[in-house]
Scaffold this motif. Sequence first.
Motif, PDB file in Angstrom:
ATOM      1  N   GLY A 162     109.327   8.988 121.484  1.00  0.00           N
ATOM      2  CA  GLY A 162     110.663   8.815 120.929  1.00  0.00           C
ATOM      3  C   GLY A 162     111.072   9.819 119.865  1.00  0.00           C
ATOM      4  N   GLN A 163     110.186  10.724 119.491  1.00  0.00           N
ATOM      5  CA  GLN A 163     110.555  11.715 118.485  1.00  0.00           C
ATOM      6  C   GLN A 163     111.400  12.816 119.114  1.00  0.00           C
ATOM      7  OE1 GLN A 163     107.748  13.152 115.671  1.00  0.00           O
ATOM      8  NE2 GLN A 163     106.630  11.225 115.576  1.00  0.00           N
ATOM      9  N   ARG A 164     112.255  13.413 118.293  1.00  0.00           N
ATOM     10  CA  ARG A 164     113.137  14.479 118.772  1.00  0.00           C
ATOM     11  C   ARG A 164     113.143  15.601 117.737  1.00  0.00           C
ATOM     12  NH1 ARG A 164     116.786  13.953 122.492  1.00  0.00           N
ATOM     13  NH2 ARG A 164     118.416  14.982 121.301  1.00  0.00           N
ATOM     14  N   ALA A 165     113.405  16.817 118.234  1.00  0.00           N
ATOM     15  CA  ALA A 165     113.434  17.965 117.332  1.00  0.00           C
ATOM     16  C   ALA A 165     114.367  19.032 117.876  1.00  0.00           C
ATOM     17  CB  ALA A 165     112.026  18.550 117.172  1.00  0.00           C
ATOM     18  N   ARG A 166     114.794  19.906 116.984  1.00  0.00           N
ATOM     19  CA  ARG A 166     115.537  21.097 117.386  1.00  0.00           C
ATOM     20  C   ARG A 166     114.648  22.293 117.093  1.00  0.00           C
ATOM     21  NH1 ARG A 166     120.682  22.427 114.148  1.00  0.00           N
ATOM     22  NH2 ARG A 166     119.290  23.744 112.926  1.00  0.00           N
ATOM     23  N   TYR A 167     114.518  23.170 118.076  1.00  0.00           N
ATOM     24  CA  TYR A 167     113.699  24.372 117.932  1.00  0.00           C
ATOM     25  C   TYR A 167     114.614  25.575 117.743  1.00  0.00           C
ATOM     26  CZ  TYR A 167     109.724  21.743 119.932  1.00  0.00           C
ATOM     27  OH  TYR A 167     108.721  20.833 120.179  1.00  0.00           O
ATOM     28  N   ASP A 168     114.273  26.392 116.767  1.00  0.00           N
ATOM     29  CA  ASP A 168     115.004  27.624 116.503  1.00  0.00           C
ATOM     30  C   ASP A 168     114.044  28.798 116.596  1.00  0.00           C
ATOM     31  OD1 ASP A 168     117.527  26.343 115.809  1.00  0.00           O
ATOM     32  OD2 ASP A 168     116.528  25.718 113.957  1.00  0.00           O
TER      33      ASP A 168
ATOM     34  N   ALA B 148     110.777  24.173 113.893  1.00  0.00           N
ATOM     35  CA  ALA B 148     111.224  22.896 114.457  1.00  0.00           C
ATOM     36  C   ALA B 148     111.738  22.019 113.330  1.00  0.00           C
ATOM     37  CB  ALA B 148     110.075  22.201 115.173  1.00  0.00           C
ATOM     38  N   ARG B 149     112.851  21.368 113.607  1.00  0.00           N
ATOM     39  CA  ARG B 149     113.453  20.444 112.648  1.00  0.00           C
ATOM     40  C   ARG B 149     113.592  19.088 113.326  1.00  0.00           C
ATOM     41  NH1 ARG B 149     118.446  23.103 109.765  1.00  0.00           N
ATOM     42  NH2 ARG B 149     118.018  21.393 108.350  1.00  0.00           N
TER      43      ARG B 149
ATOM     44  N   VAL C  43     115.660  18.653 105.610  1.00  0.00           N
ATOM     45  CA  VAL C  43     116.465  19.696 104.987  1.00  0.00           C
ATOM     46  C   VAL C  43     116.062  21.070 105.515  1.00  0.00           C
ATOM     47  CG1 VAL C  43     117.069  20.783 102.800  1.00  0.00           C
ATOM     48  CG2 VAL C  43     116.816  18.297 102.931  1.00  0.00           C
ATOM     49  N   GLY C  44     114.786  21.306 105.618  1.00  0.00           N
ATOM     50  CA  GLY C  44     114.264  22.568 106.159  1.00  0.00           C
ATOM     51  C   GLY C  44     113.437  22.274 107.390  1.00  0.00           C
ATOM     52  N   HIS C  45     112.812  23.304 107.912  1.00  0.00           N
ATOM     53  CA  HIS C  45     111.997  23.062 109.105  1.00  0.00           C
ATOM     54  C   HIS C  45     110.702  22.347 108.720  1.00  0.00           C
ATOM     55  CE1 HIS C  45     110.627  27.002 107.666  1.00  0.00           C
ATOM     56  NE2 HIS C  45     109.485  26.782 108.285  1.00  0.00           N
ATOM     57  N   ALA C  46     110.246  21.496 109.633  1.00  0.00           N
ATOM     58  CA  ALA C  46     109.069  20.673 109.397  1.00  0.00           C
ATOM     59  C   ALA C  46     107.824  21.235 110.075  1.00  0.00           C
ATOM     60  CB  ALA C  46     109.319  19.252 109.895  1.00  0.00           C
TER      61      ALA C  46
ATOM     62  N   ALA D 241      98.914  31.544 124.461  1.00  0.00           N
ATOM     63  CA  ALA D 241      98.364  30.877 123.267  1.00  0.00           C
ATOM     64  C   ALA D 241      99.521  30.361 122.428  1.00  0.00           C
ATOM     65  CB  ALA D 241      97.508  31.837 122.441  1.00  0.00           C
ATOM     66  N   ARG D 242      99.246  29.248 121.726  1.00  0.00           N
ATOM     67  CA  ARG D 242     100.248  28.672 120.842  1.00  0.00           C
ATOM     68  C   ARG D 242      99.552  28.012 119.670  1.00  0.00           C
ATOM     69  NH1 ARG D 242     102.675  23.913 123.353  1.00  0.00           N
ATOM     70  NH2 ARG D 242     101.136  22.839 122.112  1.00  0.00           N
ATOM     71  N   GLN D 243     100.107  28.212 118.475  1.00  0.00           N
ATOM     72  CA  GLN D 243      99.597  27.582 117.243  1.00  0.00           C
ATOM     73  C   GLN D 243     100.760  26.889 116.560  1.00  0.00           C
ATOM     74  OE1 GLN D 243      96.458  27.688 115.295  1.00  0.00           O
ATOM     75  NE2 GLN D 243      97.615  26.170 114.138  1.00  0.00           N
ATOM     76  N   ASN D 244     100.669  25.578 116.381  1.00  0.00           N
ATOM     77  CA  ASN D 244     101.678  24.800 115.665  1.00  0.00           C
ATOM     78  C   ASN D 244     101.146  24.454 114.286  1.00  0.00           C
ATOM     79  OD1 ASN D 244     103.340  24.724 117.928  1.00  0.00           O
ATOM     80  ND2 ASN D 244     102.548  22.770 118.622  1.00  0.00           N
ATOM     81  N   THR D 245     101.998  24.542 113.266  1.00  0.00           N
ATOM     82  CA  THR D 245     101.587  24.238 111.905  1.00  0.00           C
ATOM     83  C   THR D 245     102.675  23.423 111.215  1.00  0.00           C
ATOM     84  OG1 THR D 245     100.383  26.350 111.800  1.00  0.00           O
ATOM     85  CG2 THR D 245     100.858  25.254 109.709  1.00  0.00           C
ATOM     86  N   LEU D 246     102.286  22.300 110.619  1.00  0.00           N
ATOM     87  CA  LEU D 246     103.234  21.532 109.821  1.00  0.00           C
ATOM     88  C   LEU D 246     103.574  22.297 108.555  1.00  0.00           C
ATOM     89  CD1 LEU D 246     101.826  17.896 110.072  1.00  0.00           C
ATOM     90  CD2 LEU D 246     103.906  18.805 111.117  1.00  0.00           C
ATOM     91  N   VAL D 247     104.803  22.168 108.107  1.00  0.00           N
ATOM     92  CA  VAL D 247     105.258  22.803 106.876  1.00  0.00           C
ATOM     93  C   VAL D 247     105.409  21.702 105.832  1.00  0.00           C
ATOM     94  CG1 VAL D 247     107.128  24.082 105.799  1.00  0.00           C
ATOM     95  CG2 VAL D 247     106.435  24.611 108.144  1.00  0.00           C
ATOM     96  N   GLY D 248     104.749  21.888 104.700  1.00  0.00           N
ATOM     97  CA  GLY D 248     104.784  20.866 103.642  1.00  0.00           C
ATOM     98  C   GLY D 248     106.039  20.896 102.831  1.00  0.00           C
TER      99      GLY D 248
END
Length: 140
Positions: A76-82, A100-101, A112-115, A133-140
Motif C-alpha cells: 500500500g505504500q506509494r512514492a514519486r520518483y524523480d 523518491a518521495r 518535505v524532501g526526498h526520503a 545493479a541498484r543501490q537504494n539508501t534511506l535519507v535521514g
Amino acid sequence: MDIPHVEETADHAADEEAIRAIVADTEKAFNTGDAELLVAHMAANVYAVGVTGAEVAGREEALAAGRAAFAGPLKGQRARYDVVGITFVRPDVALARKHARALDEHGELIDVGHAMTALYVLAKEDGRWWIVARQNTLVG
C-alpha cells in the motif's frame, strides 16, 4: 588505469528517454505492488541492495524479494520518483540517480524532501537498456 570517456558532444537523448522510462516503470511497479514489472528491466544477473541493506543477486531473487516486500512492509505504500542525474560512463553504460518521495493515498506528497535515493547502473545490450545493479539508501 585510464577509463575512456564518452565525448561530451555525444547525443544521448534517446538513451536518456529510455532510462527515464525504466525509472517510470519502476515507480509504477512500486505504486501498484507489481513485482513482475519491478524486475522487467533487470538483467538476469542483476545485483541490488535495498534500503535495509538486504542484498539480492539475480532477477529471480529480486522478483521473490519484491513479492515479499509488496505483500509485507511495502504493501500500500506509494512514492514519486524523480531522476536527478544520468551519466554515461561509456556509450553502453550509464549511471542514473533518482530520489523518491513518499505519497499519501491521494497521491499528495507526505515528506518535505526526498526520503530515499537510489543509484542504478545500466548496460545497453542489443539496443536495450538493462539495470545491472541498484543501490537504494534511506535519507535521514
